[in-house]
Design an enzyme around this catalytic site. Structure first.
Site, mmCIF file in Angstrom:
data_model
loop_
_atom_site.group_PDB
_atom_site.id
_atom_site.type_symbol
_atom_site.label_atom_id
_atom_site.label_comp_id
_atom_site.label_asym_id
_atom_site.label_seq_id
_atom_site.Cartn_x
_atom_site.Cartn_y
_atom_site.Cartn_z
ATOM 1 N N GLU A 120 0.883 -1.078 -0.069
ATOM 2 C CA GLU A 120 -0.080 0.048 -0.018
ATOM 3 C C GLU A 120 1.298 1.345 -0.074
ATOM 4 O O GLU A 120 1.437 1.351 0.167
ATOM 5 C CB GLU A 120 -1.179 0.197 1.156
ATOM 6 C CG GLU A 120 -1.699 -0.401 1.054
ATOM 7 C CD GLU A 120 -3.227 -0.598 1.873
ATOM 8 O OE1 GLU A 120 -2.975 0.193 2.550
ATOM 9 O OE2 GLU A 120 -4.002 -1.979 2.455
ATOM 10 N N HIS A 237 -10.091 10.469 4.039
ATOM 11 C CA HIS A 237 -9.301 9.433 2.962
ATOM 12 C C HIS A 237 -10.072 10.288 1.400
ATOM 13 O O HIS A 237 -10.899 11.199 1.596
ATOM 14 C CB HIS A 237 -10.425 8.781 3.323
ATOM 15 C CG HIS A 237 -10.346 7.338 2.788
ATOM 16 N ND1 HIS A 237 -10.224 6.782 1.399
ATOM 17 C CD2 HIS A 237 -9.161 6.427 2.567
ATOM 18 C CE1 HIS A 237 -9.737 6.384 0.941
ATOM 19 N NE2 HIS A 237 -8.641 5.711 1.606
ATOM 20 N N ARG A 283 -1.804 10.358 1.305
ATOM 21 C CA ARG A 283 -3.570 10.196 0.783
ATOM 22 C C ARG A 283 -4.229 11.545 1.656
ATOM 23 O O ARG A 283 -4.730 12.058 0.850
ATOM 24 C CB ARG A 283 -4.366 9.087 1.713
ATOM 25 C CG ARG A 283 -3.826 9.372 3.455
ATOM 26 C CD ARG A 283 -5.239 8.549 4.244
ATOM 27 N NE ARG A 283 -5.177 6.965 3.693
ATOM 28 C CZ ARG A 283 -5.603 6.177 4.346
ATOM 29 N NH1 ARG A 283 -6.188 6.047 5.484
ATOM 30 N NH2 ARG A 283 -5.561 4.711 3.874
ATOM 31 N N HIS A 343 -11.917 10.676 7.493
ATOM 32 C CA HIS A 343 -11.477 9.232 8.235
ATOM 33 C C HIS A 343 -11.034 9.016 9.252
ATOM 34 O O HIS A 343 -11.507 7.616 10.128
ATOM 35 C CB HIS A 343 -10.546 8.481 6.825
ATOM 36 C CG HIS A 343 -10.435 7.335 6.376
ATOM 37 N ND1 HIS A 343 -11.068 6.155 6.607
ATOM 38 C CD2 HIS A 343 -9.142 6.793 6.837
ATOM 39 C CE1 HIS A 343 -10.865 4.836 6.796
ATOM 40 N NE2 HIS A 343 -9.593 5.306 6.538
ATOM 41 N N ARG A 378 -1.572 9.550 9.738
ATOM 42 C CA ARG A 378 -1.277 7.824 10.503
ATOM 43 C C ARG A 378 -1.132 7.715 8.800
ATOM 44 O O ARG A 378 -1.313 7.546 8.173
ATOM 45 C CB ARG A 378 -2.594 7.122 11.274
ATOM 46 C CG ARG A 378 -2.602 5.896 11.283
ATOM 47 C CD ARG A 378 -4.560 5.286 11.113
ATOM 48 N NE ARG A 378 -5.181 6.026 10.362
ATOM 49 C CZ ARG A 378 -5.182 4.672 9.562
ATOM 50 N NH1 ARG A 378 -5.402 3.582 9.235
ATOM 51 N NH2 ARG A 378 -6.550 5.035 8.710
HETATM 52 C C1 SIN Z 1 -8.647 1.841 3.170
HETATM 53 O O1 SIN Z 1 -8.903 1.244 2.711
HETATM 54 O O2 SIN Z 1 -8.340 2.829 2.000
HETATM 55 C C2 SIN Z 1 -8.526 2.858 4.423
HETATM 56 C C3 SIN Z 1 -6.848 2.075 5.555
HETATM 57 C C4 SIN Z 1 -7.205 2.506 6.440
HETATM 58 O O3 SIN Z 1 -7.638 4.123 6.803
HETATM 59 O O4 SIN Z 1 -5.661 2.310 7.198
#
Ligand code: SIN
Length: 518
Positions: A120, A237, A283, A343, A378
């Site tokens: 990720e 998010h 993000r 988020h 985070r």
């Molecule tokens: C996501 O799947 O994009 C969110 C995961 C997260 O916020 O840790």
């Protein structure tokens, strides 16, 4: 004092856990070795942020990974404000928490017999475990609930919103819970209390969080004198589904990890104009770029496109696919309209590495807590791990509190602002959202101050939530105003640079009510 229906029966337990998400249940499993545990949930037991978490759990367990790499990625994301000790605890204890969860029946996705680790954004290794593609939080919650249900000492009580903590001799000695069926307030006495109430996304107009995420734990802790902190750091998010009348359902970052592109209203890719990593940029960068692109084009959303790969989305992300389809969007065939949404809260009730707050008998874990593990931003997929690691830690030390026989102190007055929830959420979205300014934050604070406070005749869940939301939005706005810099998820257009003078945590408690940095 509350002018409300008389308090009814009371309950007594050894350990009171407020919140039935991952942190609360993981703590309950530890506590049950030492006494009776009551876990109370505001809604049904399924309605927690953990349950909605799609995006996986990060853990350094693969052959190519190391705990020290997970540590440095987490610290880099936190933009200078992570507590190094808190991060070390997270990454070092994480693998054991996941192994035991697997022993308790959690089924993570595998390739053959080996756990499947996804890559990720902002992770230097493939280290994110998923369950059923996009239902990781649900699977972890299921396994923890099953474990809890097998332990005689653990009892659950749903539809019981905690309205206030019960104080006795200056210590936390239980809570007052609103029994939704009868409308009566139920005093629950306990040796000590864990706040595992989750986050506060509902403070904002657009959020990926469920309805229950109204900052109740932070507000209750603040009212009873506990220190809360880092509240200005709210993560947005980038990609929540934007369909009129539908909730802002999360479209996981993992979609972009699998190649989904962001397109503007004219159908053009734009992220490469904003960051060299394009769709895989951090993000907060992606969220702000989307807002900028919407402003430039005067559009109401952008699009996330992973179409044209056969039935890939349907098979890899079944929950996301089904949800979008219910709202008329077949992700295998078309792009989805998306916009950023609140988020995750990096701040919360300030704790040490064991969940202890500065109020005797009061502990906090999970998103409601602020251990400093996330700093100013985070790292994706660290929150489920945090819930398990710090929930377990809190559960281990809560047994040190012997309880008190001191008389209960009267609860604080039940004063509720006379304002609409939607107005409050709109103001926080526009003035304390992704882009902030001193002018906007002062405007928000003035609006919140102008709302007349009413003593309500009856305690209801809606009124209790409005009171908490008003208090926490005020704390966010004041903390954001005091932080005259841009760092992590906190972006001030009037202070666009990071400043070493603010490489500190914001702290506030009701006794002095000043925002301090330490
Ligand atoms: C996501 O799947 O994009 C969110 C995961 C997260 O916020 O840790």
């Amino acid at each position: 004092m509350w002018g409300i229906k008389a308090l009814t029966d009371s309950l007594r337990t050894d350990f009171l856990v407020v919140g039935a998400g991952v942190a609360g249940m993981r703590a309950a499993i530890e506590l049950a070795r030492h006494g009776e545990v009551l876990v109370v949930a505001k809604d049904s037991l399924k309605e927690s942020s953990s349950e909605y978490a799609q995006g996986g759990v990060a853990v350094a367990l693969s052959d190519e990974d190391e705990v020290s790499l997970h540590e440095s990625d987490t610290i880099a994301a936190g933009d200078g404000l992570c507590s190094a000790d808190a991060v070390r605890v997270l990454v070092e204890e994480g693998p054991e928490r996941i192994q035991e969860l697997i022993e308790w029946g959690a089924e993570f996705d595998r390739e053959g017999s080996k756990l499947l680790f996804a890559r990720e954004a902002a992770h230097s290794r493939s280290r994110v475990l998923h369950a059923h593609g996009d239902s990781t939080g649900r699977e972890i919650s299921r396994a923890l609930y099953q474990k809890c249900a097998s332990i005689a000492n653990i009892e659950f009580r749903s539809f019981s919103a905690v309205v206030d903590l019960m104080m006795a001799g200056g210590r936390a000695a239980g809570a007052y819970a609103l029994d939704e069926a009868s409308g009566a307030l139920l005093p629950i006495r306990a040796r000590c209390v864990l706040l595992a109430t989750g986050g506060m996304g509902r403070l904002y107009r657009d959020t990926t969080n469920p309805d229950v995420a109204t900052g109740d734990g932070v507000a209750a802790a603040y009212r009873c004198g506990a220190t809360v902190g880092d509240l200005e750091f709210v993560q947005f998010h980038p990609t929540a589904l934007h369909v009129e009348g539908a909730p802002r359902f999360l479209l996981s970052e993992a979609l972009r990890g699998e190649g989904a592109l962001l397109l503007n209203a004219s159908g053009e890719r734009f992220m490469q104009r904003y960051h060299p990593m394009a769709e895989l940029a951090p993000r907060d960068v992606v969220s702000r770029s989307i807002v900028e692109e919407m402003r430039r084009e005067n559009s109401r959303h952008v699009y996330l496109d992973l179409s044209g790969r056969g039935s890939f989305v349907r098979e890899r992300f079944p929950r996301i696919y089904e949800t979008c389809l219910r709202h008329g969007i077949d992700l295998d065939q078309m792009a989805a309209p998306v916009l950023p949404a609140a988020h995750y809260a990096m701040g919360g009730v300030v704790t040490d590495l064991w969940g202890r707050t500065d109020i005797m008998g009061l502990y906090a874990a999970g998103e409601a807590a602020c251990t400093g593990v996330h700093g100013a931003n985070r790292l994706a997929s660290n929150s489920l791990l945090e819930g398990m690691v710090y929930g377990a830690r809190a559960g281990r030390v809560m047994t040190e509190t012997a309880g008190t026989s001191a008389a209960m102190e009267p609860p604080p007055e039940f004063l509720v602002p006379d304002m609409g929830v939607d107005d409050l959420r709109w103001w926080s979205w526009t003035e304390a959202g992704l882009l902030r300014s001193g002018e906007g934050l002062n405007r928000l604070i003035a609006r919140l101050n102008r709302a007349p406070m009413e003593q309500r005749a009856r305690v209801t869940r809606a009124a209790a939530e409005l009171r908490a939301m008003h208090q926490v939005v005020m704390l966010i706005a004041r903390s954001a105003l005091a932080r005259e810099e841009s760092r992590g998820a906190h972006r001030r257009i009037d202070y666009p640079e990071r400043s070493d003078a603010f490489r500190k945590h914001s702290r506030v408690r009701s006794s002095s009510d000043e925002i301090n940095f330490s």
